[in-house]
Design a protein around this motif. Structure first.
Motif, PDB file in Angstrom:
ATOM      1  N   GLY A  39       0.822  -1.208   0.000  1.00 11.21           N
ATOM      2  CA  GLY A  39       0.000   0.000   0.000  1.00 11.21           C
ATOM      3  C   GLY A  39       0.851   1.250   0.000  1.00 11.21           C
ATOM      4  O   GLY A  39       2.002   1.221   0.429  1.00 11.21           O
ATOM      5  N   VAL A  40       0.272   2.331  -0.527  1.00  8.42           N
ATOM      6  CA  VAL A  40       0.924   3.636  -0.511  1.00  8.42           C
ATOM      7  C   VAL A  40      -0.106   4.629  -0.006  1.00  8.42           C
ATOM      8  O   VAL A  40      -1.269   4.583  -0.411  1.00  8.42           O
ATOM      9  CB  VAL A  40       1.409   4.036  -1.932  1.00  8.42           C
ATOM     10  N   ALA A  41       0.324   5.511   0.899  1.00 11.61           N
ATOM     11  CA  ALA A  41      -0.581   6.508   1.471  1.00 11.61           C
ATOM     12  C   ALA A  41       0.112   7.865   1.448  1.00 11.61           C
ATOM     13  O   ALA A  41       1.339   7.932   1.412  1.00 11.61           O
ATOM     14  CB  ALA A  41      -0.934   6.111   2.906  1.00 11.61           C
ATOM     15  N   ASP A  42      -0.691   8.946   1.471  1.00  7.26           N
ATOM     16  CA  ASP A  42      -0.060  10.263   1.434  1.00  7.26           C
ATOM     17  C   ASP A  42      -0.576  11.230   2.493  1.00  7.26           C
ATOM     18  O   ASP A  42      -0.137  12.374   2.558  1.00  7.26           O
ATOM     19  CB  ASP A  42      -0.175  10.887   0.030  1.00  7.26           C
ATOM     20  N   THR A  43      -1.525  10.784   3.324  1.00  3.74           N
ATOM     21  CA  THR A  43      -2.013  11.622   4.421  1.00  3.74           C
ATOM     22  C   THR A  43      -1.958  10.811   5.719  1.00  3.74           C
ATOM     23  O   THR A  43      -1.874   9.575   5.681  1.00  3.74           O
ATOM     24  CB  THR A  43      -3.479  12.068   4.210  1.00  3.74           C
ATOM     25  N   GLU A  44      -2.045  11.515   6.838  1.00  2.00           N
ATOM     26  CA  GLU A  44      -2.076  10.822   8.130  1.00  2.00           C
ATOM     27  C   GLU A  44      -3.265   9.870   8.190  1.00  2.00           C
ATOM     28  O   GLU A  44      -3.126   8.707   8.576  1.00  2.00           O
ATOM     29  CB  GLU A  44      -2.170  11.868   9.242  1.00  2.00           C
ATOM     30  N   ALA A  45      -4.441  10.355   7.763  1.00  2.00           N
ATOM     31  CA  ALA A  45      -5.658   9.533   7.847  1.00  2.00           C
ATOM     32  C   ALA A  45      -5.546   8.267   6.999  1.00  2.00           C
ATOM     33  O   ALA A  45      -5.843   7.173   7.473  1.00  2.00           O
ATOM     34  CB  ALA A  45      -6.876  10.355   7.424  1.00  2.00           C
ATOM     35  N   ASN A  46      -5.095   8.396   5.730  1.00  2.00           N
ATOM     36  CA  ASN A  46      -5.060   7.164   4.935  1.00  2.00           C
ATOM     37  C   ASN A  46      -3.871   6.282   5.281  1.00  2.00           C
ATOM     38  O   ASN A  46      -3.893   5.086   5.022  1.00  2.00           O
ATOM     39  CB  ASN A  46      -5.282   7.386   3.426  1.00  2.00           C
ATOM     40  N   THR A  47      -2.845   6.834   5.936  1.00  2.00           N
ATOM     41  CA  THR A  47      -1.760   5.984   6.443  1.00  2.00           C
ATOM     42  C   THR A  47      -2.291   5.112   7.576  1.00  2.00           C
ATOM     43  O   THR A  47      -2.074   3.897   7.596  1.00  2.00           O
ATOM     44  CB  THR A  47      -0.572   6.841   6.935  1.00  2.00           C
ATOM     45  N   LEU A  48      -3.025   5.723   8.508  1.00  2.00           N
ATOM     46  CA  LEU A  48      -3.579   4.948   9.631  1.00  2.00           C
ATOM     47  C   LEU A  48      -4.605   3.931   9.130  1.00  2.00           C
ATOM     48  O   LEU A  48      -4.652   2.793   9.612  1.00  2.00           O
ATOM     49  CB  LEU A  48      -4.201   5.890  10.671  1.00  2.00           C
ATOM     50  N   GLU A  49      -5.384   4.318   8.141  1.00  2.00           N
ATOM     51  CA  GLU A  49      -6.357   3.402   7.533  1.00  2.00           C
ATOM     52  C   GLU A  49      -5.635   2.207   6.905  1.00  2.00           C
ATOM     53  O   GLU A  49      -6.056   1.052   7.069  1.00  2.00           O
ATOM     54  CB  GLU A  49      -7.118   4.181   6.462  1.00  2.00           C
ATOM     55  N   ARG A  66       0.708  14.861   3.276  1.00  2.00           N
ATOM     56  CA  ARG A  66      -0.094  15.901   2.631  1.00  2.00           C
ATOM     57  C   ARG A  66      -0.975  16.589   3.672  1.00  2.00           C
ATOM     58  O   ARG A  66      -1.102  17.795   3.685  1.00  2.00           O
ATOM     59  CB  ARG A  66      -0.929  15.308   1.498  1.00  2.00           C
ATOM     60  N   THR A  67      -1.599  15.795   4.533  1.00  2.00           N
ATOM     61  CA  THR A  67      -2.292  16.345   5.707  1.00  2.00           C
ATOM     62  C   THR A  67      -1.884  15.485   6.891  1.00  2.00           C
ATOM     63  O   THR A  67      -1.748  14.269   6.771  1.00  2.00           O
ATOM     64  CB  THR A  67      -3.832  16.315   5.552  1.00  2.00           C
ATOM     65  N   GLY A  68      -1.684  16.139   8.025  1.00  2.00           N
ATOM     66  CA  GLY A  68      -1.228  15.418   9.207  1.00  2.00           C
ATOM     67  C   GLY A  68       0.279  15.250   9.169  1.00  2.00           C
ATOM     68  O   GLY A  68       0.956  15.793   8.305  1.00  2.00           O
ATOM     69  N   SER A  69       0.800  14.483  10.136  1.00  2.00           N
ATOM     70  CA  SER A  69       2.250  14.326  10.209  1.00  2.00           C
ATOM     71  C   SER A  69       2.641  12.914  10.591  1.00  2.00           C
ATOM     72  O   SER A  69       1.866  12.181  11.202  1.00  2.00           O
ATOM     73  CB  SER A  69       2.825  15.300  11.239  1.00  2.00           C
TER      74      SER A  69
END
Length: 135
Positions: A39-49, A66-69
């Motif tokens: 998987g690849v994610a670019d925001t805090e929310a989709n990384t945690l998801e 992109r959003t979050g840290s």
């Protein structure tokens, strides 16, 4: 009843706000049969998801999303018993010793400069894959 991790690839998620960097990391770290980017994610929310949904063995985590840290991702993962065993390997262009120490203190499993320490990052991921293969 339990199945061992033998011969299964290390499952990796890449979290980075830059598509070209994420793609470069995927190419650098993928090792067929040993390391698989799931998987690849670019925001805090989709990384945690991705961490909760895909259950990776490890995450290569950029500090600036992109959003979050990345630091908030570390805090969230380390405080969630269902995913707290996930290895978190931080990558950043910011290499101040304080930032590195802060991330390690929060619970990161490694911290690499994504410009100068890519060999070290790749070696660390290979070592985690070896560890998993040994079960």
């Amino acid at each position: 009843m339990g199945t061992s991790g033998r011969n299964l690839p290390l499952k990796l998620v890449i979290a980075d706000d830059s598509k070209p960097v994420a793609e470069m990391l995927r190419e650098l770290l993928t090792d067929p049969g040993r390391v698989e980017v799931i998987g690849v994610a670019d925001t805090e929310a989709n990384t945690l998801e991705a961490i909760r949904g895909l259950a990776p063995d490890a995450v290569v985590l950029d500090l600036q999303l992109r959003t979050g840290s990345g630091t908030d991702v570390i805090r969230a993962v380390r405080s969630d018993p269902s995913v707290c065993a996930t290895r978190l390997i931080v990558t950043s262009n910011h290499t101040s010793p304080q930032l590195r120490a802060g991330c390690m203190e929060l619970g990161a499993d490694g911290y690499f400069d994504k410009v100068k320490e890519l060999d070290g990052l790749a070696a660390r991921v290979r070592a985690l894959a070896e560890e998993k293969a040994r079960g």
